[in-house]
Design a protein around this motif. Structure first.
Motif, short mmCIF file in Angstrom:
data_model
loop_
_atom_site.label_atom_id
_atom_site.label_comp_id
_atom_site.label_asym_id
_atom_site.label_seq_id
_atom_site.Cartn_x
_atom_site.Cartn_y
_atom_site.Cartn_z
N LEU A 54 20.24 -17.63 -2.02
CA LEU A 54 20.92 -17.12 -0.81
C LEU A 54 19.75 -16.68 0.35
CD1 LEU A 54 23.73 -14.75 -1.99
CD2 LEU A 54 23.98 -16.96 -1.23
N PHE A 55 18.81 -16.38 -0.20
CA PHE A 55 17.43 -15.97 0.75
C PHE A 55 16.34 -16.39 0.47
CE2 PHE A 55 20.74 -13.06 2.09
CZ PHE A 55 20.52 -12.47 3.45
N ARG A 56 15.31 -16.55 1.06
CA ARG A 56 13.91 -17.12 0.53
C ARG A 56 12.96 -16.25 1.38
NH1 ARG A 56 9.76 -21.02 1.49
NH2 ARG A 56 8.96 -21.83 -0.65
N LEU A 57 11.94 -15.92 0.73
CA LEU A 57 10.66 -15.14 1.25
C LEU A 57 9.77 -16.22 1.83
CD1 LEU A 57 9.36 -12.33 1.96
CD2 LEU A 57 8.24 -12.81 -0.35
N ASP A 105 13.57 -7.40 6.19
CA ASP A 105 13.72 -8.22 7.34
C ASP A 105 12.61 -9.39 7.18
OD1 ASP A 105 15.30 -6.51 9.00
OD2 ASP A 105 13.62 -5.36 9.84
N SER A 106 12.13 -9.36 6.20
CA SER A 106 11.17 -10.67 5.72
C SER A 106 11.77 -11.65 5.14
CB SER A 106 10.07 -10.02 4.82
OG SER A 106 9.05 -9.04 5.24
N TRP A 107 12.99 -11.49 4.52
CA TRP A 107 13.80 -12.48 4.02
C TRP A 107 14.72 -13.22 4.95
CZ3 TRP A 107 12.88 -13.49 -1.33
CH2 TRP A 107 12.26 -12.60 -2.05
N THR A 108 14.52 -14.39 4.80
CA THR A 108 15.31 -15.50 5.53
C THR A 108 16.46 -15.81 4.67
OG1 THR A 108 13.27 -16.21 6.83
CG2 THR A 108 15.22 -17.62 6.83
N PRO A 109 17.78 -15.91 5.13
CA PRO A 109 18.71 -16.87 4.74
C PRO A 109 18.95 -17.99 5.07
CG PRO A 109 19.65 -15.56 6.71
CD PRO A 109 18.13 -15.18 6.56
N TYR A 110 19.13 -18.92 3.70
CA TYR A 110 19.35 -20.31 3.93
C TYR A 110 20.43 -20.74 4.94
CZ TYR A 110 16.23 -21.59 0.16
OH TYR A 110 15.27 -21.54 -0.76
N PRO A 111 20.26 -21.67 5.65
CA PRO A 111 21.34 -22.20 6.64
C PRO A 111 22.84 -22.02 6.38
CG PRO A 111 19.57 -23.56 6.81
CD PRO A 111 19.45 -22.61 5.40
N PRO A 117 11.84 -24.62 1.00
CA PRO A 117 12.00 -23.76 2.24
C PRO A 117 13.36 -23.85 2.78
CG PRO A 117 9.93 -24.55 2.22
CD PRO A 117 10.61 -25.38 0.96
N THR A 118 13.66 -22.96 3.56
CA THR A 118 15.26 -22.97 4.14
C THR A 118 15.34 -24.30 5.01
OG1 THR A 118 14.44 -21.40 6.08
CG2 THR A 118 15.55 -20.38 4.05
N SER A 119 14.26 -24.62 5.60
CA SER A 119 14.36 -25.67 6.63
C SER A 119 14.67 -27.06 5.94
CB SER A 119 13.11 -25.87 7.63
OG SER A 119 12.03 -26.01 6.76
N ASP A 131 22.34 -27.39 3.20
CA ASP A 131 23.84 -27.29 2.68
C ASP A 131 24.04 -27.31 1.17
OD1 ASP A 131 23.16 -29.87 2.20
OD2 ASP A 131 24.75 -30.87 3.35
N ALA A 132 23.00 -26.82 0.39
CA ALA A 132 23.04 -26.91 -1.08
C ALA A 132 24.02 -26.15 -1.60
CB ALA A 132 21.65 -26.60 -1.52
#
Length: 234
Positions: A20-23, A111-117, A216-218, A222-223
Motif C-alpha cells: 500500500l505504501f513504500r518508504l 510522513d516518510s511513507w508514500t502511498p502507491y498511486p 518505486p511508486t512511480s 495500478d498493480a
C-alpha cells in the motif's frame, strides 16, 4: 491467475510496506550524512540503505548472535526494531550514531511513507462495495498516522500490527487473528502483499493470495487494481 467459480471475496487484507505504501528516500534525508570513509550517502547509496531496511525477509547485512536476535524479532518489539535497524545502518557504513538516529527516525515517521498511486482508489472501491478491509503488517511502530494524515483511515476496518498482536507473518496465527477481527471466513478473504514467503503464507489458513512487486511508486500505477480484478473485484 483466474478465480472462475470461486466464492466472492468478502474481505481484503493488505500488507503495508511495498504494497500500500513504500518508504522512498528523499535527498534531504541524507544531507550531511556520510559513511565511515567520509563519503556522502546519496543516490544509489541511499537507495541501497532503504532496500536493506525494508527487505521483508532475509538478512541484508552481517549479524552477530545479539543483533541477529534483534533482527529476527524486530517486528515484535520497538526496542529490538531500533537495535536491529541501527545495526543495519552501522554495517552499511553509517557509523555516526547521530546520523544513524536521523535516518532511523525517517523510517518510523508516517510522513516518510508514500502511498502507491492506486492505494486510495482501491480502498475507496472496496469500502463502497462493503468489502471488509484489513491492513496486516510486520511492523514495530504504529502506521495508522500514515493513513490518518491522508484521510485513508476511514476505509480500514482493522489494523493488525505484529508488535501489537504478538505474531509475525508467516506465522498462521497473525492471519487467523486478522480474519477473526474482520469477522470473515478465510475462504472469502484475499491477502495482497509483496512477499510470497511472508504474505503468501495466508494461503495456509485458506485465504487467497495476490502478489505485487514492491517497486518505486512511480513505476507501479495500478498493480493493486489489477490484483483485485484477478479475483473478480472490478
Amino acid at each position: 491467475m483466474t478465480t472462475t467459480g470461486a466464492p466472492a471475496i468478502e474481505a481484503v487484507l493488505f500488507d503495508f510496506s511495498g504494497t500500500l505504501f513504500r518508504l522512498e528516500e528523499h535527498p534531504s534525508w541524507f544531507d550531511g550524512i556520510h559513511d565511515a570513509n567520509g563519503t556522502p550517502v546519496d543516490g544509489a547509496g541511499a537507495a541501497e540503505l532503504m532496500r536493506r531496511m525494508t527487505a521483508p525477509v532475509g538478512e541484508t547485512v552481517e549479524f552477530d548472535d545479539a543483533t541477529r536476535h534483534a533482527w529476527r524479532n524486530r517486528d515484535l518489539d520497538p526496542a529490538l526494531h531500533r537495535q536491529a535497524y541501527l545495526h543495519v545502518l552501522a554495517q552499511s557504513g553509517v557509523t555516526d550514531p547521530v546520523h544513524a538516529e536521523s535516518v532511523y527516525g525517517r523510517v518510523i515517521d508516517a510522513d516518510s511513507w508514500t502511498p502507491y498511486p492506486d492505494t486510495e482508489g482501491v480502498l475507496k472501491k472496496l469500502a463502497a462495495e462493503s468489502i471488509r478491509i484489513g491492513v496486516l503488517s510486520n511492523i514495530a511502530f504504529d502506521i495508522r498516522p500514515a493513513f490518518v494524515d491522508r484521510g485513508l483511515d476511514r476505509f480500514v476496518d482493522e489494523f493488525v500490527l505484529s508488535f501489537e498482536v504478538g505474531h509475525v507473518k508467516p506465522q498462521p496465527e497473525i492471519f487467523r487473528h486478522a480474519v477473526t477481527a474482520l469477522g470473515v471466513d478465510p475462504a472469502v478473504t484475499l491477502m495482497v502483499g509483496d512477499s510470497d514467503e511472508a504474505d503468501g503464507a495466508a494461503r495456509e489458513i485458506g485465504c487467497h493470495f495476490a502478489l505485487v512487486d514492491p517497486v518505486p511508486t512511480s513505476q507501479r500505477p495500478d498493480a493493486l487494481l489489477k490484483a483485485l480484478r484477478e479475483f473478480g473485484i472490478r
